[in-house]
Structures are given as C-alpha cells and as structure tokens.
Design an enzyme around this catalytic site. Structure first.
Site, PDB file in Angstrom:
ATOM      1  N   ARG A  15      52.566  68.332  70.064  1.00 40.69           N
ATOM      2  CA  ARG A  15      52.721  69.254  68.936  1.00 40.69           C
ATOM      3  C   ARG A  15      52.567  68.558  67.588  1.00 40.69           C
ATOM      4  O   ARG A  15      52.413  69.193  66.562  1.00 40.69           O
ATOM      5  CB  ARG A  15      54.097  69.945  69.024  1.00 40.69           C
ATOM      6  CG  ARG A  15      54.133  71.045  70.070  1.00 40.69           C
ATOM      7  CD  ARG A  15      55.548  71.496  70.356  1.00 40.69           C
ATOM      8  NE  ARG A  15      56.269  70.571  71.228  1.00 40.69           N
ATOM      9  CZ  ARG A  15      57.548  70.713  71.574  1.00 40.69           C
ATOM     10  NH1 ARG A  15      58.255  71.722  71.108  1.00 40.69           N
ATOM     11  NH2 ARG A  15      58.137  69.839  72.369  1.00 40.69           N
ATOM     12  N   GLN A  84      55.989  54.600  82.119  1.00 44.75           N
ATOM     13  CA  GLN A  84      55.885  55.869  82.833  1.00 44.75           C
ATOM     14  C   GLN A  84      54.414  56.295  82.700  1.00 44.75           C
ATOM     15  O   GLN A  84      54.007  56.827  81.680  1.00 44.75           O
ATOM     16  CB  GLN A  84      56.805  56.922  82.197  1.00 44.75           C
ATOM     17  CG  GLN A  84      56.796  58.249  82.928  1.00 44.75           C
ATOM     18  CD  GLN A  84      57.412  59.379  82.111  1.00 44.75           C
ATOM     19  OE1 GLN A  84      57.501  59.304  80.891  1.00 44.75           O
ATOM     20  NE2 GLN A  84      57.804  60.443  82.793  1.00 44.75           N
ATOM     21  N   ASN A 181      71.001  71.993  73.825  1.00 47.40           N
ATOM     22  CA  ASN A 181      71.104  70.612  74.283  1.00 47.40           C
ATOM     23  C   ASN A 181      70.384  69.685  73.311  1.00 47.40           C
ATOM     24  O   ASN A 181      69.248  69.929  72.926  1.00 47.40           O
ATOM     25  CB  ASN A 181      70.446  70.537  75.677  1.00 47.40           C
ATOM     26  CG  ASN A 181      70.245  69.119  76.147  1.00 47.40           C
ATOM     27  OD1 ASN A 181      71.034  68.232  75.820  1.00 47.40           O
ATOM     28  ND2 ASN A 181      69.178  68.904  76.919  1.00 47.40           N
ATOM     29  N   ASN A 235      59.377  67.415  66.739  1.00 45.66           N
ATOM     30  CA  ASN A 235      58.320  67.779  67.675  1.00 45.66           C
ATOM     31  C   ASN A 235      57.023  68.196  66.984  1.00 45.66           C
ATOM     32  O   ASN A 235      55.979  68.231  67.595  1.00 45.66           O
ATOM     33  CB  ASN A 235      58.793  68.918  68.575  1.00 45.66           C
ATOM     34  CG  ASN A 235      59.990  68.499  69.406  1.00 45.66           C
ATOM     35  OD1 ASN A 235      59.908  67.552  70.180  1.00 45.66           O
ATOM     36  ND2 ASN A 235      61.115  69.150  69.204  1.00 45.66           N
ATOM     37  N   LYS A 359      49.282  40.116  39.465  1.00 48.66           N
ATOM     38  CA  LYS A 359      49.055  39.953  40.902  1.00 48.66           C
ATOM     39  C   LYS A 359      49.200  38.483  41.243  1.00 48.66           C
ATOM     40  O   LYS A 359      48.656  37.640  40.541  1.00 48.66           O
ATOM     41  CB  LYS A 359      47.632  40.423  41.242  1.00 48.66           C
ATOM     42  CG  LYS A 359      47.292  40.317  42.714  1.00 48.66           C
ATOM     43  CD  LYS A 359      45.846  39.906  42.987  1.00 48.66           C
ATOM     44  CE  LYS A 359      45.633  38.436  42.813  1.00 48.66           C
ATOM     45  NZ  LYS A 359      44.335  37.946  43.305  1.00 48.66           N
ATOM     46  N   TYR A 374      45.962  41.316  32.032  1.00 52.10           N
ATOM     47  CA  TYR A 374      45.826  41.112  33.468  1.00 52.10           C
ATOM     48  C   TYR A 374      46.122  39.652  33.778  1.00 52.10           C
ATOM     49  O   TYR A 374      45.486  38.753  33.220  1.00 52.10           O
ATOM     50  CB  TYR A 374      44.414  41.469  33.957  1.00 52.10           C
ATOM     51  CG  TYR A 374      44.223  41.035  35.389  1.00 52.10           C
ATOM     52  CD1 TYR A 374      44.968  41.625  36.401  1.00 52.10           C
ATOM     53  CD2 TYR A 374      43.370  39.983  35.727  1.00 52.10           C
ATOM     54  CE1 TYR A 374      44.863  41.199  37.716  1.00 52.10           C
ATOM     55  CE2 TYR A 374      43.255  39.551  37.044  1.00 52.10           C
ATOM     56  CZ  TYR A 374      44.003  40.161  38.031  1.00 52.10           C
ATOM     57  OH  TYR A 374      43.910  39.733  39.319  1.00 52.10           O
ATOM     58  N   ASN A 385      54.514  32.741  25.508  1.00 50.30           N
ATOM     59  CA  ASN A 385      54.225  34.086  25.001  1.00 50.30           C
ATOM     60  C   ASN A 385      52.733  34.356  25.142  1.00 50.30           C
ATOM     61  O   ASN A 385      51.907  33.597  24.633  1.00 50.30           O
ATOM     62  CB  ASN A 385      54.633  34.136  23.517  1.00 50.30           C
ATOM     63  CG  ASN A 385      54.578  35.557  22.985  1.00 50.30           C
ATOM     64  OD1 ASN A 385      53.630  36.292  23.258  1.00 50.30           O
ATOM     65  ND2 ASN A 385      55.579  35.944  22.219  1.00 50.30           N
ATOM     66  N   ARG A 448      35.959  30.682  18.879  1.00 46.53           N
ATOM     67  CA  ARG A 448      35.360  31.958  18.505  1.00 46.53           C
ATOM     68  C   ARG A 448      34.307  31.650  17.461  1.00 46.53           C
ATOM     69  O   ARG A 448      34.378  30.642  16.775  1.00 46.53           O
ATOM     70  CB  ARG A 448      36.415  32.941  17.985  1.00 46.53           C
ATOM     71  CG  ARG A 448      37.262  32.447  16.818  1.00 46.53           C
ATOM     72  CD  ARG A 448      38.084  33.587  16.215  1.00 46.53           C
ATOM     73  NE  ARG A 448      39.498  33.490  16.503  1.00 46.53           N
ATOM     74  CZ  ARG A 448      40.424  33.144  15.588  1.00 46.53           C
ATOM     75  NH1 ARG A 448      40.103  32.858  14.345  1.00 46.53           N
ATOM     76  NH2 ARG A 448      41.695  33.089  15.934  1.00 46.53           N
TER      77      ARG A 448
HETATM   78  C1  UD1 Z   1      64.291  68.066  75.604  1.00 42.89           C
HETATM   79  C2  UD1 Z   1      65.289  68.704  76.587  1.00 42.89           C
HETATM   80  C3  UD1 Z   1      65.904  69.930  75.924  1.00 42.89           C
HETATM   81  C4  UD1 Z   1      66.546  69.552  74.601  1.00 42.89           C
HETATM   82  C5  UD1 Z   1      65.562  68.812  73.695  1.00 42.89           C
HETATM   83  C6  UD1 Z   1      66.294  68.230  72.511  1.00 42.89           C
HETATM   84  C7  UD1 Z   1      64.445  68.270  78.861  1.00 42.89           C
HETATM   85  C8  UD1 Z   1      63.804  68.873  80.035  1.00 42.89           C
HETATM   86  N1  UD1 Z   1      64.635  69.081  77.824  1.00 42.89           N
HETATM   87  O1  UD1 Z   1      63.266  69.026  75.401  1.00 42.89           O
HETATM   88  O2  UD1 Z   1      66.876  70.494  76.767  1.00 42.89           O
HETATM   89  O3  UD1 Z   1      67.035  70.708  73.948  1.00 42.89           O
HETATM   90  O4  UD1 Z   1      64.949  67.712  74.405  1.00 42.89           O
HETATM   91  O5  UD1 Z   1      65.443  67.668  71.560  1.00 42.89           O
HETATM   92  O6  UD1 Z   1      64.813  67.121  78.873  1.00 42.89           O
HETATM   93  N2  UD1 Z   1      59.637  62.049  77.469  1.00 42.89           N
HETATM   94  C9  UD1 Z   1      59.247  61.001  78.276  1.00 42.89           C
HETATM   95  N3  UD1 Z   1      58.544  61.296  79.428  1.00 42.89           N
HETATM   96  C10 UD1 Z   1      58.235  62.555  79.780  1.00 42.89           C
HETATM   97  C11 UD1 Z   1      58.649  63.613  78.944  1.00 42.89           C
HETATM   98  C12 UD1 Z   1      59.358  63.324  77.804  1.00 42.89           C
HETATM   99  O7  UD1 Z   1      59.513  59.847  77.989  1.00 42.89           O
HETATM  100  O8  UD1 Z   1      57.605  62.714  80.837  1.00 42.89           O
HETATM  101  C13 UD1 Z   1      60.393  61.726  76.245  1.00 42.89           C
HETATM  102  C14 UD1 Z   1      59.697  62.196  74.969  1.00 42.89           C
HETATM  103  O9  UD1 Z   1      58.887  61.168  74.451  1.00 42.89           O
HETATM  104  C15 UD1 Z   1      60.855  62.527  74.055  1.00 42.89           C
HETATM  105  C16 UD1 Z   1      61.966  62.905  75.011  1.00 42.89           C
HETATM  106  O10 UD1 Z   1      61.611  62.417  76.279  1.00 42.89           O
HETATM  107  O11 UD1 Z   1      61.282  61.412  73.308  1.00 42.89           O
HETATM  108  C17 UD1 Z   1      62.171  64.401  75.063  1.00 42.89           C
HETATM  109  O12 UD1 Z   1      60.966  65.003  75.498  1.00 42.89           O
HETATM  110  P1  UD1 Z   1      60.376  66.307  74.823  1.00 42.89           P
HETATM  111  O13 UD1 Z   1      59.108  66.642  75.498  1.00 42.89           O
HETATM  112  O14 UD1 Z   1      60.366  66.166  73.341  1.00 42.89           O
HETATM  113  O15 UD1 Z   1      61.476  67.349  75.294  1.00 42.89           O
HETATM  114  P2  UD1 Z   1      61.877  68.705  74.632  1.00 42.89           P
HETATM  115  O16 UD1 Z   1      60.922  69.762  75.047  1.00 42.89           O
HETATM  116  O17 UD1 Z   1      62.103  68.520  73.184  1.00 42.89           O
HETATM  117 CA    CA Z   2      61.837  66.739  71.696  1.00 42.19          CA
END
Ligand code: UD1
Ligand code: CA
Length: 467
Positions: A15, A84, A181, A235, A359, A374, A385, A448
């Site tokens: 996003r 991952q 959450n 996000n 600089k 400069y 001065n 000069r």
């Molecule tokens: C997540 C929570 C949601 C909460 C929100 C708060 C889950 C399923 N949902 O949603 O309940 O309200 O955060 O901001 O956890 N990431 C990984 N690997 C992945 C997916 C994500 O490392 O496969 C990391 C992302 O980089 C990020 C974090 O996990 O830092 C959260 O992931 P994101 O996709 O932003 O989750 P939300 O949809 O915001």
């Molecule tokens: Ca998030």
C-alpha cells in the site's frame, strides 16, 4: 528471566507504493524500523532482562539486511536476521523465526513488534510486561480504540480470553467493534510454540495469521491502552505523514520539558535524533533534521534549516540560514541568509553574515566574513577580517585547491585568492586585489590596475536627454 524479541519486517508493504522495503521508509528522520529496535533495547535495559532481538525480513531483504547490519549489528547491537522468503503471513514469519533462530525456543517469553509501528514506546512494552506477570497470563496483546477501525484486526472478547478477527474476515457486527489489535504482543514461548502449530491459512486472505494464537477461554488478555495514536501502523503514505506529525509533536513536547522554547512549534519540525539544549529559542518555521545538535542558549530564527549540524552554546542563527553538516562554535553569529555546506567549521565568536557560502573550511575564533562571500577549501586564522565580496578561487577546472590565511589579517573587499595559496599572519590585502602568490608574514599586497582620471571627460559618456 529471558525474552526473545521479534520485529516483523518481511511484508511487502504494497500500500506504500515505494520501491524500498517499507521498514526503511523514513519518518522523523530515520527508517521506520529504527523505532521498534531502539524501544526494544530500552525495554530490555529498563527491565533488566536478558534477551536477543531478531528481525524477520523478506520483501527486498538484501537491502534491509544490509541496512540493519551497517547500522545496528556493526555498531554492537546484538541482532539476528531471519529470512522469510515468501510472505505467507505474520504467523508464518514467526514460524521462520522459530525454525531459523536456534535460541528462539529457549527464551522464557517472546515479544513481538511490527516494523511499521514507529510510535510505540518502551513504556508501552513495560506496561504490557507488568500486566502479563501480575495477572499470570500466557499471552497479552496491546489494543486501542479506533474511531475508524478499518484495516485493523478487531478484538472480540470471550467470557474469558479473547480472539481477533481480521477486517477481511469480519462480518458487519464485528466490523463495528472499535477495539483493535495493535500488533504488539508478549507471549510465553511455550504457549506460542504450542499454538503456532495449529494455525492454518483458512481465511479470506489465505495467510497464516499470528492473531490466531489468541483464543477464548485461555489465559490471554487484550490490554487496552488509552493513547491510540501511539499504536498506529504505517501502511500507506497518508499514515506515514500522520505518523511523522505525531512523532514531531512528541519530540517537541520532550524538548519543551527540557526547557526549549518554541515561539510557534506547530510550524517547526525536529527529527527524532536531534537534540536541543535548555534555554534555546526556536522561532517559527524552523526545520532541524538528521542528528543535529543544538546546545543551550542558542537562538534559531525563522526559516533556518539545519541538517546533521552542530551549533554550540550561545550561537545565533539569524533568519533563513541553511546549515548542512556544519559546525558552529560558541557564541558565533550566522546569517541572515548564510549557507554553511558540509565541512564548514565556524570558530567561536566568529561572524558569518548575509549571502555568505562556506564549504569545507575552518574559520578560527573571531573571524569576520560579513557580506557576500564564498569560502571553500580554506583555513582562516583567528581574528582575520574578510571584506565584502571576498572569494576563494578554489577550483581550477580540474582540482580543488586550498587557501590558508593566517591570523589577524585584513583582506580588503572584492578580493580573490587564487588557490593554492598561503597568506601568513598579519597581512593586509588592498581592496579589489586578485592574489595568486603567497604572502610572507606582515606583508601588504595590492594588485589592481592603476587608476586614470580625465577631468571633465564624463560629459562625453553621459548623454543628457534631448541632446
Ligand atoms: C496486522 C494484524 C492486525 C493488526 C495490525 C496492526 C495480523 C494477521 N494482523 O495487520 O490484527 O490490527 O497488524 O497494525 O497479524 N509481515 C511479515 N511477514 C508477512 C506478513 C507481514 O513480516 O508474511 C510483517 C509486516 O512487514 C509488518 C507486520 O508484519 O511489519 C504486520 O503486517 P501487515 O501486513 O502490516 O499487517 P496488518 O494487515 O497491518
Ligand atoms: Ca500494518
């Protein structure tokens, strides 16, 4: 007691529509991920806990791993990196951590933070930690109330315990729940491992949700915090801007508590890693960036922009001065409209006036360069001065050359020094001189062309109207 801290930073962050990994996007003058790392370190320290930090990276991980190595690991922060490869969800990210970090299962507790929540502070982590221990719980999640909860997982309370329903999977009733959450959890490691195994991807997103470790009728609790702004996730670019503004607000508040005076802080921006000493006054429309350090009793007037610069005690930055990697000594006066570029080192009590550019040059104590000059690749000795319009000709088209001027010199207005050049102490250069030969101590130099005067001849050039 020991605690493993995991920072989730593997997601695509699509996003944001940027071509760098989201955790590296800058807010408050530094990458998003710096915030959870620093707060986690403060948390360990404050609670006297043994622990290790692991960042889970995935999307564009080469770039992010390199950043973390250079800025944290090589600076002595103990951090493991876990890859991952595919982003199958937050539970999958934790699974990778458990598989790849051989210490993961040994920590008594596991704290999980997202790489995209830059406003969470050590105090939130510590509060969560205390509640987990006091209430003898297996897991806690930080929650907050949100007027527009869209995008967040909703907290659904059970008779005891609770569970979380993600936006995509929520029906209309659940979508109305405003307790959401935050993505910050502390969990007993045994509990985490037991529950992680059971998580599947049977949901609308087809992802493995970490939030599924929380269930009704378990010893789990959502801890409601009353400062929702601290938990916002970044996000998209709108949330990035909002987070930046909150961060600025927080920073300015911290500075005020340390005795910094703002005339109108709503127009000022101070990056998170900058410091300002007490009794300093910051006028409207000032931007202080990077790791700038402004000491006590400094006045920064309107329109000044400082980047990674230092201004020592008593310094005065008059309006619209721009400093970049510059150093200003005690009680020096800069501007208005001065430009200090990288390597400008202004000695104490020196004066750099309007339309002066400096600089890579060291000005010793008490140097005056008040107007339209400069100075590049140079050293200017104490109390010298430099007159209006003085210029170092430092670049010959191929190389940068050095100008070294001694102390107590007087260099007349509109003079140029063709570098390389050495002017020894106590020299006097007449106005309008182009100097290209070294001057021994105490010399007078003028170069000069001789003036010619023809009486009455002006008439020839000044044609009056109607003549
Ligand atoms: C997540 C929570 C949601 C909460 C929100 C708060 C889950 C399923 N949902 O949603 O309940 O309200 O955060 O901001 O956890 N990431 C990984 N690997 C992945 C997916 C994500 O490392 O496969 C990391 C992302 O980089 C990020 C974090 O996990 O830092 C959260 O992931 P994101 O996709 O932003 O989750 P939300 O949809 O915001
Ligand atoms: Ca998030």
């Amino acid at each position: 007691m020991s605690i493993g801290i995991v920072i989730l930073a593997g997601g695509r962050g699509e996003r944001m529509r940027m071509d760098i990994p989201k955790p590296m996007v800058s807010v408050g003058g530094k990458p998003l991920i710096d915030f959870p790392i620093n707060e986690a370190l403060l948390f360990l320290n404050k609670n006297n806990l043994k622990g290790g930090i692991t960042s889970v990276t995935g999307y564009l991980h080469e770039m992010l791993d390199e950043y973390l190595k250079e800025n944290f690991i090589e600076n002595g922060v103990e951090m493991d990196l876990v890859l991952q490869r595919e982003q199958l969800g937050t539970a999958h990210a934790i699974q990778m951590y458990v598989e790849q970090n051989k210490n993961a299962a040994d920590y008594d507790y596991t704290l999980i933070l997202c790489g995209d929540t830059p406003l969470i502070r050590e105090r939130h982590l510590s509060k969560l930690w205390n509640i987990l221990n006091q209430e003898k719980l297996d897991a806690v999640a930080a929650s907050f109330l949100e007027d527009d909860p869209s995008g967040y997982g909703r907290i659904v309370e059970g008779d005891s315990g609770f569970h979380i329903v993600e936006e995509k999977d929520a029906d209309e009733e659940i979508r109305k729940i405003s307790e959401v959450n935050s993505g910050l959890y502390i969990v007993k490691t045994d509990f985490l491992l037991d529950n992680l195994r059971e998580i599947d991807s049977d949901n609308k997103a087809g992802e493995f949700y970490l939030t599924d470790i929380f269930k009704d009728n378990r010893r789990v609790q959502a801890v409601l915090f009353d400062d929702p702004e601290s938990f916002m996730g970044v996000n998209d670019v709108k949330q990035l801007e909002e987070a930046g503004l909150f961060l600025n607000f927080e920073k300015i508040d911290l500075l005020r508590n340390e005795g910094v005076r703002f005339i109108d802080s709503t127009t000022c921006y101070v990056d998170w890693d900058c410091s300002i000493g007490p009794d300093s006054v910051i006028h409207p429309n000032v931007i202080i960036r990077g790791r700038s350090r402004v000491d006590k009793n400094v006045v920064v007037e309107s329109g000044c922009i400082l980047t990674n610069s230092i201004v020592e005690e008593g310094g005065q930055l008059r309006p619209y001065s721009v400093l970049e990697e510059a150093h200003v000594g005690k009680n020096a006066m800069i501007g208005p409209f001065a430009r200090l570029r990288p390597g400008a080192d202004i000695g104490q009590e020196s004066k750099v006036g309007n339309f002066v550019e400096i600089k890579k040059a060291v000005l010793d104590k008490g140097v005056k360069v008040s107007h339209l000059s400069y100075i590049g690749d140079a050293h200017i000795g104490e109390n010298t001065n430099l007159g209006c319009g003085f210029i170092t000709c430092n670049y010959d088209g191929a190389n940068k050359n050095f100008t070294d001027i001694g102390e107590n010199c007087f260099i007349g207005s509109d003079s140029q020094m063709i570098a390389p050049l050495k002017i020894e102490d106590d020299c006097y250069v007449g106005s309008g001189s182009t100097i290209n030969k070294d001057l021994p101590k105490g010399s007078f130099a003028v170069s000069r062309s001789k003036q010619v005067t023809y009486k009455g001849m002006a008439r020839k050039f000044l044609k009056k109207k109607g003549q």
